[in-house]
Design a protein around this motif. Structure first.
Motif, PDB file in Angstrom:
ATOM      1  N   ALA A  84       0.828  -1.209   0.000  1.00 23.40           N
ATOM      2  CA  ALA A  84       0.000   0.000   0.000  1.00 23.40           C
ATOM      3  C   ALA A  84       0.865   1.263   0.000  1.00 23.40           C
ATOM      4  O   ALA A  84       0.613   2.209  -0.759  1.00 23.40           O
ATOM      5  N   ALA A  85       1.896   1.277   0.833  1.00 25.20           N
ATOM      6  CA  ALA A  85       2.770   2.449   0.923  1.00 25.20           C
ATOM      7  C   ALA A  85       3.532   2.665  -0.383  1.00 25.20           C
ATOM      8  O   ALA A  85       3.663   3.799  -0.860  1.00 25.20           O
ATOM      9  N   SER A  86       4.026   1.579  -0.978  1.00 28.03           N
ATOM     10  CA  SER A  86       4.802   1.715  -2.214  1.00 28.03           C
ATOM     11  C   SER A  86       3.917   2.157  -3.378  1.00 28.03           C
ATOM     12  O   SER A  86       4.371   2.874  -4.277  1.00 28.03           O
ATOM     13  N   ILE A  87       2.642   1.756  -3.356  1.00 26.61           N
ATOM     14  CA  ILE A  87       1.707   2.203  -4.400  1.00 26.61           C
ATOM     15  C   ILE A  87       1.490   3.713  -4.301  1.00 26.61           C
ATOM     16  O   ILE A  87       1.495   4.428  -5.311  1.00 26.61           O
ATOM     17  N   ALA A  88       1.316   4.197  -3.054  1.00 26.39           N
ATOM     18  CA  ALA A  88       1.146   5.638  -2.849  1.00 26.39           C
ATOM     19  C   ALA A  88       2.398   6.396  -3.283  1.00 26.39           C
ATOM     20  O   ALA A  88       2.318   7.438  -3.944  1.00 26.39           O
ATOM     21  N   LEU A  89       3.580   5.860  -2.938  1.00 26.46           N
ATOM     22  CA  LEU A  89       4.836   6.507  -3.340  1.00 26.46           C
ATOM     23  C   LEU A  89       5.017   6.482  -4.863  1.00 26.46           C
ATOM     24  O   LEU A  89       5.584   7.413  -5.438  1.00 26.46           O
ATOM     25  N   THR A  90       4.539   5.415  -5.495  1.00 19.15           N
ATOM     26  CA  THR A  90       4.636   5.328  -6.954  1.00 19.15           C
ATOM     27  C   THR A  90       3.817   6.427  -7.618  1.00 19.15           C
ATOM     28  O   THR A  90       4.262   7.040  -8.605  1.00 19.15           O
ATOM     29  N   LEU A  91       2.626   6.696  -7.086  1.00 21.00           N
ATOM     30  CA  LEU A  91       1.797   7.776  -7.631  1.00 21.00           C
ATOM     31  C   LEU A  91       2.495   9.127  -7.458  1.00 21.00           C
ATOM     32  O   LEU A  91       2.481   9.968  -8.376  1.00 21.00           O
ATOM     33  N   ILE A  92       3.113   9.313  -6.286  1.00 20.85           N
ATOM     34  CA  ILE A  92       3.825  10.572  -6.035  1.00 20.85           C
ATOM     35  C   ILE A  92       5.011  10.716  -6.991  1.00 20.85           C
ATOM     36  O   ILE A  92       5.223  11.770  -7.600  1.00 20.85           O
ATOM     37  N   ALA A  93       5.797   9.634  -7.113  1.00 22.92           N
ATOM     38  CA  ALA A  93       6.961   9.663  -8.002  1.00 22.92           C
ATOM     39  C   ALA A  93       6.547   9.893  -9.443  1.00 22.92           C
ATOM     40  O   ALA A  93       7.205  10.643 -10.180  1.00 22.92           O
ATOM     41  N   SER A  94       5.454   9.256  -9.852  1.00 17.52           N
ATOM     42  CA  SER A  94       4.976   9.424 -11.230  1.00 17.52           C
ATOM     43  C   SER A  94       4.565  10.862 -11.499  1.00 17.52           C
ATOM     44  O   SER A  94       4.875  11.430 -12.558  1.00 17.52           O
ATOM     45  N   TYR A  95       3.877  11.441 -10.526  1.00 15.96           N
ATOM     46  CA  TYR A  95       3.450  12.842 -10.686  1.00 15.96           C
ATOM     47  C   TYR A  95       4.664  13.770 -10.808  1.00 15.96           C
ATOM     48  O   TYR A  95       4.712  14.648 -11.677  1.00 15.96           O
ATOM     49  N   LEU A  96       5.661  13.570  -9.932  1.00 12.42           N
ATOM     50  CA  LEU A  96       6.852  14.419  -9.957  1.00 12.42           C
ATOM     51  C   LEU A  96       7.625  14.250 -11.265  1.00 12.42           C
ATOM     52  O   LEU A  96       8.080  15.226 -11.866  1.00 12.42           O
ATOM     53  N   LEU A  97       7.778  12.988 -11.710  1.00 16.61           N
ATOM     54  CA  LEU A  97       8.520  12.725 -12.949  1.00 16.61           C
ATOM     55  C   LEU A  97       7.792  13.286 -14.168  1.00 16.61           C
ATOM     56  O   LEU A  97       8.411  13.921 -15.030  1.00 16.61           O
ATOM     57  N   VAL A  98       6.490  13.050 -14.237  1.00 16.13           N
ATOM     58  CA  VAL A  98       5.717  13.538 -15.384  1.00 16.13           C
ATOM     59  C   VAL A  98       5.688  15.062 -15.405  1.00 16.13           C
ATOM     60  O   VAL A  98       5.900  15.690 -16.453  1.00 16.13           O
ATOM     61  N   THR A  99       5.440  15.679 -14.234  1.00 12.26           N
ATOM     62  CA  THR A  99       5.408  17.137 -14.161  1.00 12.26           C
ATOM     63  C   THR A  99       6.756  17.731 -14.541  1.00 12.26           C
ATOM     64  O   THR A  99       6.839  18.705 -15.304  1.00 12.26           O
ATOM     65  N   GLY A 100       7.826  17.132 -13.997  1.00 12.49           N
ATOM     66  CA  GLY A 100       9.161  17.614 -14.318  1.00 12.49           C
ATOM     67  C   GLY A 100       9.507  17.436 -15.780  1.00 12.49           C
ATOM     68  O   GLY A 100      10.057  18.337 -16.416  1.00 12.49           O
TER      69      GLY A 100
END
Length: 307
Positions: free
Chosen positions: A41-57
């Protein structure tokens, strides 16, 4: 005993091992996936955060205006670097969880004849945490050595590619079988990695072929998982281009790409967990072929019942 219990400690042929893997998924896919989601569950939430940061960047960098010194967009750089750091952290943590959880799941499945206790799985991971950390560190060194060798042989036409794939499947097998050795009988790091290498190289071609077949089949599973978000993104991009929507600056497009990228990463992570399940099934087969432990117990039980 679980009514759908499949005995994994058998001297099966190669085709039977592959069939056993999919039969195991058929009966245990729901329970395994439910537990998998709880542990990740925690890694799924972190994956969404990482994806948002990478895509936005990335979108920020792609839309940057490099004319007249206007390339200093610190915010996009920060998003991209932060996303990359979180992404690498996710890969490390989820690899540890996937190998440990899948190995503990298979070991408990065999030891309890199909009955799974989530608390026991977690306890098993904690009890072997020291051994797991040592193995992860040694494994990182082995992986670094693998990367060096692959770079060196990449200049050799055809043969270099064959060597790369052979090393990849060999390393994956050693990792998978070593983790199973740790969880099946709580072996120390030295004993576990020794058994992992022994089972891999004493059955080299079977292990390599098994890794190839399961890798292809798991890739197809991953492709099916990613197919739906990929189609949605493709349709969205097509109509956005037709409507002259700026995909690089549009907020909704950022969210669409974020969830699409996250779905790809999560499918890759889940496929990795399934691969370790397959190596768990392979482990018990190779162990039984080498030691005949389960068969001897069955023969002894027959002798006792006849007295």
């Amino acid at each position: 005993m679980n009514d759908n219990y499949i005995e994994l400690r058998t001297r099966s042929t190669f085709g039977d091992i592959v069939n056993t893997y999919f039969l195991f998924l058929k009966y245990n896919f729901k329970s395994y996936t439910n537990l998998y989601l709880r542990y990740n569950a925690a890694s799924i939430a972190l994956t969404l955060i990482a994806s948002y940061l990478l895509v936005t960047g990335f979108l920020g960098l792609a839309s940057r205006d490099f004319r007249f010194g206007m390339s200093n967009n610190i915010e996009s750089d920060s998003y991209f670097i932060a996303g990359l750091i979180v992404f690498l952290l996710i890969i490390f943590v989820t690899s540890l969880i996937n190998y440990s959880f899948s190995s503990a799941f298979i070991a408990q499945y065999v030891n309890n004849q199909g009955h799974i206790n989530p608390k026991t799985i977690w306890r098993s991971i904690l009890n072997n945490l020291g051994t797991i950390i040592v193995f992860i560190l040694i494994g990182a060194l082995l992986y670094g050595l693998y990367l060096i060798i692959t770079v060196m042989v990449s200049f050799i036409p055809l043969l270099g590619m064959i060597i790369q794939y052979g090393l990849s499947f060999t390393l994956a097998a050693v990792f998978g079988l070593t983790f199973m050795s740790i969880f099946s009988s709580n072996k120390s790091f030295g004993e576990a990695i020794s058994e992992g290498f022994d089972l891999t190289f004493s059955n080299f071609w079977r292990v390599i072929l098994f890794g190839l077949v399961i890798g292809i089949l798991n890739f197809l599973i991953s492709a099916l998982i990613v197919a739906i978000p990929s189609v949605i993104i493709g349709v969205y991009v097509y109509f956005s281009v037709e409507s002259n929507v700026d995909l690089l600056t549009n907020t909704f497009s950022t969210l669409v790409f974020t969830f699409g990228f996250a779905a790809f990463i999560l499918s890759f992570i889940y496929t990795q967990a399934l691969s370790q399940l397959s190596y768990g099934i392979l482990y018990y087969n190779l162990y039984e072929v080498k030691y005949n432990v389960f068969l001897q117990k069955k023969i002894e039980q027959i002798g006792i019942n006849e007295q």
